[in-house]
Design an enzyme around this catalytic site. Structure first.
Site, PDB file in Angstrom:
ATOM      1  N   LYS A 127       0.823  -1.225   0.000  1.00  0.00           N
ATOM      2  CA  LYS A 127       0.000   0.000   0.000  1.00  0.00           C
ATOM      3  C   LYS A 127       0.851   1.266   0.000  1.00  0.00           C
ATOM      4  O   LYS A 127       0.634   2.173  -0.806  1.00  0.00           O
ATOM      5  CB  LYS A 127      -0.911   0.027   1.239  1.00  0.00           C
ATOM      6  CG  LYS A 127      -2.021  -0.979   1.264  1.00  0.00           C
ATOM      7  CD  LYS A 127      -2.915  -0.793   2.473  1.00  0.00           C
ATOM      8  CE  LYS A 127      -2.224  -1.081   3.783  1.00  0.00           C
ATOM      9  NZ  LYS A 127      -1.840  -2.487   3.969  1.00  0.00           N
ATOM     10  N   THR A 128       1.786   1.335   0.936  1.00  0.00           N
ATOM     11  CA  THR A 128       2.564   2.569   1.089  1.00  0.00           C
ATOM     12  C   THR A 128       3.388   2.857  -0.164  1.00  0.00           C
ATOM     13  O   THR A 128       3.425   3.988  -0.656  1.00  0.00           O
ATOM     14  CB  THR A 128       3.468   2.486   2.322  1.00  0.00           C
ATOM     15  OG1 THR A 128       2.656   2.374   3.494  1.00  0.00           O
ATOM     16  CG2 THR A 128       4.335   3.723   2.449  1.00  0.00           C
ATOM     17  N   GLU A 171      -3.583   6.457   1.174  1.00  0.00           N
ATOM     18  CA  GLU A 171      -3.370   5.070   1.571  1.00  0.00           C
ATOM     19  C   GLU A 171      -4.526   4.666   2.472  1.00  0.00           C
ATOM     20  O   GLU A 171      -4.770   5.303   3.502  1.00  0.00           O
ATOM     21  CB  GLU A 171      -2.039   4.918   2.293  1.00  0.00           C
ATOM     22  CG  GLU A 171      -1.759   3.497   2.728  1.00  0.00           C
ATOM     23  CD  GLU A 171      -0.381   3.313   3.352  1.00  0.00           C
ATOM     24  OE1 GLU A 171      -0.206   2.326   4.092  1.00  0.00           O
ATOM     25  OE2 GLU A 171       0.506   4.147   3.090  1.00  0.00           O
TER      26      GLU A 171
END
Length: 476
Positions: A127-128, A171
């Site tokens: 995700k990041t 995010e």
């Protein structure tokens, strides 16, 4: 506040009044506070210890406190907390006593994203990095997006900004169900694999949360998923039935954006993306990103596909991605001493450990060159208990593993659950259990030799060990 979060409708930022953050120094909280300050909101907050983040926020106009006390709330109208804040926190207890509005961190982010075109990135892994790449592309192509990321962008020096453009990149954290607070116009789901069972209870309940998430995407909106991932394949079919515009990426032959020719050289990864049905006709674009690993090629392909589908030309995106310099704690180089390179990564799930250790092997030059030494700190007692065997198998990809004790985070200790469970599961007797993190730098430096790559791994405070390992190596 532990457990799954109940979604609520977003409250426009202008209705929140004065906002107080509990644990304002955290990466997520500080980012939202930074955006609110940029919008002119009066912000205060507290954290358990002084930090450069608190100093920065104070410089931006926030009133910050070290330590938690009911009096810190002052004349706040709204309190923002995360799932890590316990019910007995004095500021949370005081806010409830006063009848103040109490928002989860995700609800506060939904407030600052209100009336923007929201591009949300979620999934078990990546995700990041994917969010960081997406934000970088939009920044480099002049879109001036707002963004909130779970790690600091190396090029920007921050994890959040308000931006002046219409887009907001977020995010979307699925760990506690709080991503169901968002109603994105476009979304990326990188992959789905059992995790966060301390909150969800079962792998099935965790997977079902993503099914609820796609129902939150705006009607006719965009969903980008990984064609290589079994967890997202079924989800993509459901999304198409809902009328969403679904596009896939990956190495699979049927991916809409097919990735091929992945080659890693040092900290750089090169690959090609081919697409036949996109807004620009057939494309075949060579991409380069300044982070190692096959998994990061896929993360970049996800960001590439999303921005192409939102209307930016592929060559402009390729040029923008070349400017990507990584994000904090995502295979982040910490330095080199005595011929040993030290990197730090947030990896805290067996799949993440395996992916980053394979990337570290490429950095070390393969089996004929230097070795890979993993310094792993398990995160959460429940995760350690559930995945001990899988952690051990993943760490078997390293030449040597130094396993620390469990970083408790929001959990109380469980009898018999320590880092030794993981160390004992590493095959071939390649692991050393070092209960005290204070001993880890010296132990690691004594094991390392010139040409090796040391990777500190975990979601806790293991990140602080990299500089200490370098000091030990330099002193040697």
């Amino acid at each position: 506040m532990s457990g799954l979060v109940t979604p609520v409708d977003p409250v426009p930022l202008g209705e929140l009044g004065r906002v107080h953050f509990v644990a304002i120094g955290g990466v997520g909280m500080s980012g939202i506070a930074r955006i609110m300050l940029a919008r002119g909101t009066q912000v205060s907050g507290s954290d358990s210890a002084a930090s450069p983040v608190l100093d920065t926020l104070a410089g931006l106009g926030a009133k910050v406190h070290v330590g938690h006390a009911a009096s810190n709330l002052g004349d706040a109208d709204t309190l923002v907390v995360s799932s890590a804040i316990r019910d007995d926190n004095p500021e949370l207890a005081e806010a409830r006593r006063r009848g103040l509005r109490v928002l989860h961190r995700a609800a506060a982010l939904a407030s600052v994203m209100h009336d923007r075109r929201v591009i949300a990135v979620t999934g078990t892994h990546g995700k990041t990095t994917t969010t960081s790449m997406l934000a970088t592309i939009l920044l480099e192509t002049g879109a001036d997006p707002g963004y909130a990321i779970g790690g600091t962008l190396a090029a920007a020096g921050t994890n959040a900004a308000d931006g002046g453009g219409p887009d907001f990149v977020a995010e979307a954290d699925e760990s506690d169900g709080s991503f169901l607070m968002y109603c994105p116009d476009a979304a990326v789901i990188t992959n789905i694999e059992a995790d966060h069972l301390d909150n969800y209870g079962t792998a099935e309940a965790y997977r079902e949360s993503f099914g609820r998430f796609i129902h939150k995407i705006a009607p006719g909106g965009l969903l980008v998923t990984c064609a290589d991932d079994p967890g997202t394949t079924e989800l993509a079919a459901t999304a198409r039935a809902l009328g969403l515009r679904v596009r896939t990426y990956g190495e699979s032959a049927d991916a809409d954006y097919r990735v091929s020719g992945i080659a890693a050289t040092g900290m750089q990864t090169d690959f090609t993306v081919t697409a036949t049905e996109d807004p620009f006709g057939r494309i075949e674009t060579f991409l380069t990103v300044g982070v190692p690993g096959r998994h990061n090629a896929l993360n970049a392909a996800a960001a590439f596909a999303a921005v192409v589908e939102l209307g930016t030309g592929p060559e402009r995106i390729a040029a923008a991605l070349r400017a990507y310099r990584g994000a904090a704690r995502r295979m982040e180089p910490k330095g080199e001493a005595a011929g040993v390179r030290v990197l730090d990564t947030y990896a805290h799930h067996p799949t993440e450990l395996a992916a980053d250790l394979r990337a570290a092997r490429d950095l070390a030059g393969g089996s004929e060159a230097g070795r890979v030494i993993a310094v792993f700190q398990p995160h959460l007692y429940s995760r350690t208990r559930i995945f001990a065997a899988e952690f051990g198998a993943a760490l078997g990809l390293a030449d040597v593993a130094v396993v620390l004790d469990v970083y408790a985070a929001r959990e109380d200790p469980e009898p018999g659950v320590t880092g030794k469970l993981v160390a004992d599961a590493v095959p071939g007797g390649k692991a050393r259990y070092v209960p005290s993190s204070a001993d880890a730098p010296a132990v690691t430096a004594a094991l390392a030799r010139s040409g090796d790559v040391v990777l500190t791994m975990g979601a806790g405070d293991v990140t602080r060990l990299g500089p200490l390992i370098l000091e030990e190596l330099a002193a040697r």
